[in-house]
Design a protein around this motif. Structure first.
Motif, PDB file in Angstrom:
ATOM      1  N   TYR A  17       0.842  -1.274   0.025  1.00  0.00           N
ATOM      2  CA  TYR A  17       0.070  -0.145  -0.100  1.00  0.00           C
ATOM      3  C   TYR A  17       0.659   1.287  -0.013  1.00  0.00           C
ATOM      4  O   TYR A  17       1.883   1.439   0.914  1.00  0.00           O
ATOM      5  CB  TYR A  17      -0.887   0.155   1.362  1.00  0.00           C
ATOM      6  N   THR A  18       0.443   2.135  -0.868  1.00  0.00           N
ATOM      7  CA  THR A  18       1.379   3.379  -1.057  1.00  0.00           C
ATOM      8  C   THR A  18       0.800   4.352  -0.107  1.00  0.00           C
ATOM      9  O   THR A  18      -0.494   4.662  -0.453  1.00  0.00           O
ATOM     10  CB  THR A  18       1.520   3.886  -2.447  1.00  0.00           C
ATOM     11  N   VAL A  19       1.568   5.049   0.593  1.00  0.00           N
ATOM     12  CA  VAL A  19       1.216   6.084   1.695  1.00  0.00           C
ATOM     13  C   VAL A  19       1.438   7.595   0.813  1.00  0.00           C
ATOM     14  O   VAL A  19       2.669   7.763   0.509  1.00  0.00           O
ATOM     15  CB  VAL A  19       1.518   6.116   3.065  1.00  0.00           C
ATOM     16  N   ASN A  20       0.450   8.307   1.034  1.00  0.00           N
ATOM     17  CA  ASN A  20       0.914   9.731   0.331  1.00  0.00           C
ATOM     18  C   ASN A  20       1.536  10.324   1.010  1.00  0.00           C
ATOM     19  O   ASN A  20       1.878  10.017   2.254  1.00  0.00           O
ATOM     20  CB  ASN A  20      -0.366  10.409   0.273  1.00  0.00           C
ATOM     21  N   ARG A  21       2.665  11.268   0.557  1.00  0.00           N
ATOM     22  CA  ARG A  21       3.501  11.969   1.202  1.00  0.00           C
ATOM     23  C   ARG A  21       3.106  13.010   2.133  1.00  0.00           C
ATOM     24  O   ARG A  21       2.056  13.493   1.821  1.00  0.00           O
ATOM     25  CB  ARG A  21       4.441  12.761   0.022  1.00  0.00           C
ATOM     26  N   GLY A  22       3.701  13.017   3.250  1.00  0.00           N
ATOM     27  CA  GLY A  22       3.123  14.073   4.360  1.00  0.00           C
ATOM     28  C   GLY A  22       2.181  13.151   5.303  1.00  0.00           C
ATOM     29  O   GLY A  22       1.906  13.825   6.341  1.00  0.00           O
ATOM     30  N   GLU A  23       1.730  11.991   4.960  1.00  0.00           N
ATOM     31  CA  GLU A  23       0.841  11.298   6.008  1.00  0.00           C
ATOM     32  C   GLU A  23       1.483  10.398   6.750  1.00  0.00           C
ATOM     33  O   GLU A  23       1.966   9.415   6.427  1.00  0.00           O
ATOM     34  CB  GLU A  23      -0.116  10.349   5.086  1.00  0.00           C
ATOM     35  N   LYS A  24       1.208  10.834   8.068  1.00  0.00           N
ATOM     36  CA  LYS A  24       2.267  10.006   8.996  1.00  0.00           C
ATOM     37  C   LYS A  24       1.048   9.370  10.216  1.00  0.00           C
ATOM     38  O   LYS A  24       1.569   7.928  10.507  1.00  0.00           O
ATOM     39  CB  LYS A  24       2.800  11.224   9.894  1.00  0.00           C
ATOM     40  N   THR A  25       0.187   9.759  10.380  1.00  0.00           N
ATOM     41  CA  THR A  25      -0.881   9.080  11.172  1.00  0.00           C
ATOM     42  C   THR A  25      -1.278   7.685  10.734  1.00  0.00           C
ATOM     43  O   THR A  25      -1.233   6.729  11.681  1.00  0.00           O
ATOM     44  CB  THR A  25      -2.120   9.960  11.429  1.00  0.00           C
ATOM     45  N   ILE A  26      -1.472   7.450   9.526  1.00  0.00           N
ATOM     46  CA  ILE A  26      -1.722   6.113   9.017  1.00  0.00           C
ATOM     47  C   ILE A  26      -0.731   5.204   9.407  1.00  0.00           C
ATOM     48  O   ILE A  26      -0.849   3.881   9.731  1.00  0.00           O
ATOM     49  CB  ILE A  26      -2.250   5.958   7.817  1.00  0.00           C
ATOM     50  N   GLN A  27       0.605   5.558   9.451  1.00  0.00           N
ATOM     51  CA  GLN A  27       1.567   4.900   9.686  1.00  0.00           C
ATOM     52  C   GLN A  27       1.912   4.157  10.844  1.00  0.00           C
ATOM     53  O   GLN A  27       2.781   3.029  11.373  1.00  0.00           O
ATOM     54  CB  GLN A  27       3.094   5.463   9.209  1.00  0.00           C
ATOM     55  N   ILE A  28       1.191   4.792  11.989  1.00  0.00           N
ATOM     56  CA  ILE A  28       1.385   4.221  13.210  1.00  0.00           C
ATOM     57  C   ILE A  28      -0.105   3.762  13.813  1.00  0.00           C
ATOM     58  O   ILE A  28      -0.118   3.432  14.776  1.00  0.00           O
ATOM     59  CB  ILE A  28       1.801   5.578  14.433  1.00  0.00           C
ATOM     60  N   VAL A  29      -1.199   3.545  13.130  1.00  0.00           N
ATOM     61  CA  VAL A  29      -2.378   2.989  13.396  1.00  0.00           C
ATOM     62  C   VAL A  29      -2.072   1.891  13.727  1.00  0.00           C
ATOM     63  O   VAL A  29      -1.397   0.989  13.015  1.00  0.00           O
ATOM     64  CB  VAL A  29      -3.449   3.367  12.653  1.00  0.00           C
ATOM     65  N   THR A  30      -2.635   1.011  14.844  1.00  0.00           N
ATOM     66  CA  THR A  30      -2.381  -0.380  15.177  1.00  0.00           C
ATOM     67  C   THR A  30      -3.620  -1.098  15.190  1.00  0.00           C
ATOM     68  O   THR A  30      -4.877  -0.381  14.981  1.00  0.00           O
ATOM     69  CB  THR A  30      -1.837  -0.345  16.606  1.00  0.00           C
ATOM     70  N   ILE A  31      -3.574  -2.565  15.383  1.00  0.00           N
ATOM     71  CA  ILE A  31      -4.738  -3.488  15.376  1.00  0.00           C
ATOM     72  C   ILE A  31      -5.617  -2.970  16.445  1.00  0.00           C
ATOM     73  O   ILE A  31      -6.762  -2.900  16.486  1.00  0.00           O
ATOM     74  CB  ILE A  31      -4.421  -4.659  15.420  1.00  0.00           C
ATOM     75  N   LYS A  32      -5.260  -2.627  17.815  1.00  0.00           N
ATOM     76  CA  LYS A  32      -5.836  -2.097  18.909  1.00  0.00           C
ATOM     77  C   LYS A  32      -6.621  -0.989  18.566  1.00  0.00           C
ATOM     78  O   LYS A  32      -7.777  -0.936  19.078  1.00  0.00           O
ATOM     79  CB  LYS A  32      -4.761  -1.867  20.105  1.00  0.00           C
ATOM     80  N   ASP A  33      -5.910   0.104  17.774  1.00  0.00           N
ATOM     81  CA  ASP A  33      -6.957   1.259  17.364  1.00  0.00           C
ATOM     82  C   ASP A  33      -8.003   1.007  16.695  1.00  0.00           C
ATOM     83  O   ASP A  33      -9.130   1.732  16.726  1.00  0.00           O
ATOM     84  CB  ASP A  33      -5.737   2.209  16.770  1.00  0.00           C
ATOM     85  N   MET A  34      -7.795  -0.320  15.803  1.00  0.00           N
ATOM     86  CA  MET A  34      -8.888  -0.511  15.101  1.00  0.00           C
ATOM     87  C   MET A  34      -9.976  -1.252  15.661  1.00  0.00           C
ATOM     88  O   MET A  34     -11.377  -0.933  15.556  1.00  0.00           O
ATOM     89  CB  MET A  34      -8.478  -1.364  13.848  1.00  0.00           C
ATOM     90  N   LEU A  35      -9.685  -2.225  16.625  1.00  0.00           N
ATOM     91  CA  LEU A  35     -10.593  -2.810  17.440  1.00  0.00           C
ATOM     92  C   LEU A  35     -11.581  -1.993  18.292  1.00  0.00           C
ATOM     93  O   LEU A  35     -12.555  -2.071  18.694  1.00  0.00           O
ATOM     94  CB  LEU A  35      -9.857  -4.056  18.399  1.00  0.00           C
ATOM     95  N   THR A  36     -10.591  -0.840  19.084  1.00  0.00           N
ATOM     96  CA  THR A  36     -11.229  -0.126  20.054  1.00  0.00           C
ATOM     97  C   THR A  36     -12.151   1.103  19.303  1.00  0.00           C
ATOM     98  O   THR A  36     -12.308   1.879  20.011  1.00  0.00           O
ATOM     99  CB  THR A  36     -10.244   0.137  21.024  1.00  0.00           C
TER     100      THR A  36
END
Length: 245
Positions: free
Chosen positions: A83-102
């Motif tokens: 998956y290609t992350v757009n330049r400047g996008e940092k938040t998506i890179q640190i989202v975890t499974i726990k963040d998704m579950l909760t």
């Protein structure tokens, strides 16, 4: 449950609730009450809607217990290396499974764009494209459909199995729950017809054949009672969506 209480319960149901398919009351693993309404029988499965989320959280827990997923602290993008992350996008890179579950991950929208999501050719990519943004990780954000679908992709990537195959092997079959097939929905009309059909069974799939983590699963009341008893017994590794576990 004595006969007087049963009569009282059924009177309330028949007078005030016209959308009930069936009710099973269990206590200490024994059935105290079981009845079906509006033309449904014990064999008829119904769409369990967002209860699918809680069942899917159990599948994630089982995948962790099996060693397919290291922990809930793994980054979401670990499972999507292409998956290609757009330049400047940092938040998506640190989202975890726990963040998704909760449901504490941020998204790039105020209201889920359902039509755009469902009309896309790849629901996983569409969901990833909407993950992140300027929001803060840790703030609760209820995401009924789009965000949770990323977890479906994670389970497939981690286990190397289709969701339904993994669920059947590790959860459904041991409980003697019979979810036999995938269900393809091509348009709104088919969706409406599916939900109205008393003989519907299975689990909906996206264009890639991936079962949604948040909806689309059909179970009988008997199946639901088995899942409920399992949760009550605390017999398996469990993480929760929206504190449902």
């Amino acid at each position: 449950m004595n006969q007087r209480k049963k009569i009282w319960l059924e009177k309330i149901i028949n007078s005030s609730y016209n959308n009930i398919a069936g009710i099973i009351v269990l206590k200490n693993g024994k059935i105290l009450y079981e009845n079906y309404y509006n033309g449904y029988t014990a064999a008829n499965a119904v769409h369990v809607a967002s209860v699918t989320k809680s069942i899917f959280s159990a599948l994630i827990g089982i995948a962790i217990d099996n060693g397919d997923i290291k922990s809930i602290d793994q980054k979401v993008l670990d499972f999507f290396p292409d998956y290609t992350v757009n330049r400047g996008e940092k938040t998506i890179q640190i989202v975890t499974i726990k963040d998704m579950l909760t449901m504490t991950a941020p998204y790039k929208y105020k209201v889920e764009p359902y039509e755009k999501f469902f009309s896309s050719d790849n629901w996983i990519k569409a969901a990833l494209d909407l993950l992140g943004g300027k929001g803060k990780i840790g703030d609760f954000r209820y995401t009924p459909l789009i965000g949770t679908h990323i977890l479906s992709g994670i389970l497939v990537k981690a286990t190397g199995q289709p969701v339904l195959d993994f669920a059947t092997e590790n959860l459904f079959s041991p409980l003697r729950i019979n979810v036999t097939h995938n269900v393809v929905i091509r348009n709104k009309e088919e969706y409406i017809a599916l939900m109205k059909d008393k003989n519907t069974s299975g689990w909906v799939v996206d264009p890639q054949g991936i079962n949604p983590a948040s909806w689309g699963l059909f179970l009988t009341p008997g199946d639901m009672s088995k899942i409920g008893q399992l949760y009550l017994n605390g017999d398996f590794y469990c993480f929760s969506f929206y504190a449902t576990c």
